[in-house]
Design an enzyme around this catalytic site. Structure first.
Site, PDB file in Angstrom:
ATOM      1  N   GLU A  71       0.826  -1.209   0.000  1.00 38.29           N
ATOM      2  CA  GLU A  71       0.000   0.000   0.000  1.00 38.29           C
ATOM      3  C   GLU A  71       0.866   1.268   0.000  1.00 38.29           C
ATOM      4  OE1 GLU A  71      -3.312   0.491  -0.337  1.00 38.29           O
ATOM      5  OE2 GLU A  71      -2.842   2.626  -0.276  1.00 38.29           O
ATOM      6  N   THR A  78      -6.245   2.553  -4.925  1.00 41.98           N
ATOM      7  CA  THR A  78      -6.098   1.098  -4.751  1.00 41.98           C
ATOM      8  C   THR A  78      -6.954   0.332  -5.746  1.00 41.98           C
ATOM      9  OG1 THR A  78      -5.539   1.154  -2.393  1.00 41.98           O
ATOM     10  CG2 THR A  78      -6.572  -0.846  -3.188  1.00 41.98           C
ATOM     11  N   HIS A 124      -0.909   3.027   4.586  1.00 37.68           N
ATOM     12  CA  HIS A 124      -1.824   4.050   4.066  1.00 37.68           C
ATOM     13  C   HIS A 124      -1.730   5.304   4.930  1.00 37.68           C
ATOM     14  CE1 HIS A 124      -5.442   6.015   2.636  1.00 37.68           C
ATOM     15  NE2 HIS A 124      -5.591   5.081   1.712  1.00 37.68           N
ATOM     16  N   ASP A 143       1.134   0.193  -5.032  1.00 39.36           N
ATOM     17  CA  ASP A 143      -0.059   0.536  -5.818  1.00 39.36           C
ATOM     18  C   ASP A 143      -0.053   1.971  -6.349  1.00 39.36           C
ATOM     19  OD1 ASP A 143      -0.614   1.616  -3.264  1.00 39.36           O
ATOM     20  OD2 ASP A 143      -2.740   1.086  -3.325  1.00 39.36           O
ATOM     21  N   HIS A 144       0.508   2.902  -5.565  1.00 40.07           N
ATOM     22  CA  HIS A 144       0.511   4.310  -5.986  1.00 40.07           C
ATOM     23  C   HIS A 144       1.305   5.141  -5.000  1.00 40.07           C
ATOM     24  CE1 HIS A 144      -2.387   4.855  -2.780  1.00 40.07           C
ATOM     25  NE2 HIS A 144      -3.148   3.913  -3.321  1.00 40.07           N
TER      26      HIS A 144
END
Ligand code: GP9
Ligand code: MN
Length: 446
Positions: free
Chosen positions: A38, A83, A204, A264-265
């Site tokens: 994440e 996500t 996160h 993911d980013h």
């Protein structure tokens, strides 16, 4: 309408690239374990704090491991769906939507997919599962995963609630260490070969995280509390993954599994938003004033690593992104992809396209980074980080025009498939459409 699928299939045929024989089938019959890191950015790899400490020592060791292929020019291509966009790309080979979140809309809840779990089940007998520490309804995963053909979805209800550690459950889900240590109870009962993914959440932003969770890791002493928190949770995630790998080794599962890790980013100060720039800039010896959008794009790199016994490891400099993962993995699994509608190309293929399209239509090639403000494009040299004066560069202008057209067609084709649910008009040869009512994620255990 039904004829629109013909354009999609024509696009698909034209853009398909043949697998590289060196890698095709290399993971034939192996379990496939996806670890979703994440908000994990590539810059964390081998990053050292001022006191010399590595933030992610385990992932660093994996990055240089002799059985791991690690990409260093791999970009996230998510939009506002974050996500869910990453999951959509990896599972379906299609982009997320231009705006909104694919899981909450028709795309996730109603559309026909020919996704990874179904393809792997039908072609190679895989059983599939997702592990996530929140409730099944979070981001409508309990609906989306059925449409994708996932056999099992181990949501929060499957993990031990008596354990005081799991009480730290918060907005995003249980802590990653618990997700892995509890998740393996189900993993070891699954029929092999399996295709599974673990969605971590602790890294996160704004995850409730205590210093106790931190262990020995020192405070990072950055003036920005978000930066400190990011390093701490990234370190925690690193430890979680290490513990999971120890489990895989101890049980021998690592011998017959291919383990795939990806970020993911963005997580820190590298959204498109300028207010985010401040914390990122100080880490790289810049200030919010000298930070450019080119710097922001550099931060769009995320890890992509493939670890497997017998794989010849190394750093692979190929340019690519999340949309390219599905064909890459299917080819490794020994499955031909020419029948499937997928927007990316196998990263190992000799004809792989290194034109990396972002969700907002900006793009990167091995030499240039291109921003598109209305009609005019701003072209930056990757080597210098400087904008290129296009007035006396007709040759490059022609190239850029051509790339723009390709990026637009790629995104438009994907959006057409998604917005009009076009895959319901096309069933690949030998593929059985997924029937979501075949799946039930009721917790039978508690
Ligand atoms: C957590 C996810 C929300 O798994 O559903 O994360 P985000 O999309 O904000 O990264
Ligand atoms: Mn995310």
């Amino acid at each position: 309408t039904e004829t629109e699928i013909d354009d999609v299939l024509a696009y698909n045929k034209k853009n398909y690239v043949a697998p590289n024989p060196v890698y095709f089938g290399k993971a034939n019959g192996k379990n496939i374990i996806i670890i979703h890191l994440e908000s994990f950015e590539q810059f964390l790899i081998n990053f050292k704090l001022p006191n010399g400490e590595e933030v992610t020592p385990f992932l660093n060791s994996l990055y240089g491991d002799k059985n791991t292929i690690s990409f260093d020019n791999f970009y996230h291509e998510v939009g506002t769906g974050r996500t869910s966009d990453a999951e959509t790309m990896l599972e379906s080979g299609l982009f997320g939507l231009p705006s909104g979140t694919s899981f909450f809309t028709k795309l996730g809840t109603e559309n026909t997919f020919q996704g990874a779990p179904a393809i792997l089940a039908q072609k190679k007998g895989y059983t599939s599962a997702v592990f996530h520490g929140n409730t099944g309804g979070f981001w409508s995963r309990n609906i989306v995963y059925k449409n994708l053909g996932y056999n099992y979805f181990f949501d929060q209800s499957y993990y031990d609630h008596e354990n005081p550690d799991t009480q730290s459950l918060n907005t995003y889900g249980i802590k990653d260490k618990i997700l892995f240590s509890e998740g393996v109870k189900y993993l070891e009962q699954m029929q092999q070969p399996f295709y599974v993914k673990f969605l971590t959440v602790t890294n996160h932003e704004s995850y409730q995280f205590s210093d106790e969770d931190n262990g020995d890791f020192q405070s990072t002493d950055n003036p920005d509390s978000k930066v400190n928190q990011y390093f701490k949770t990234a370190h925690y995630l690193d430890k979680s993954v290490e513990e999971f790998f120890n489990y895989l080794k101890a049980t021998g599962l690592d011998k017959n599994s291919m383990i795939v890790l990806y970020g993911d980013h963005y997580g820190l100060g590298n959204g498109q938003d300028s207010k985010d720039r401040k914390p990122a800039s100080v880490l790289f010896g810049k200030t919010p004033e000298t930070w450019t959008k080119f710097d922001t794009t550099q931060m769009q790199r995320v890890p992509f690593m493939i670890h497997m016994d017998g794989l010849k490891g190394g750093i692979n400099h190929t340019y690519g992104g999340e949309i390219d993962v599905l064909p890459t993995l299917l080819h490794l699994a020994g499955i031909n992809t020419d029948q499937y509608v997928q927007m990316g190309t196998d990263l190992f293929s000799k004809q792989h396209s290194q034109l990396v399209a972002f969700r907002n239509k900006d793009f990167v090639t091995p030499n240039y980074t291109v921003y598109r403000d209305g009609d005019t494009a701003q072209v930056y040299s990757n080597k210098t980080g400087e904008e290129i004066d296009m007035r006396d560069n007709p040759e490059l202008l022609t190239k850029v025009d051509n790339w723009e057209k390709r990026v637009d067609l790629k995104l438009k084709t994907s959006d057409n498939v998604n917005n009009k649910n076009l895959l319901r008009f096309y069933t690949p040869l030998g593929f059985i459409p997924v029937n979501p009512t075949n799946y039930s994620y009721q917790n039978q255990v508690q």
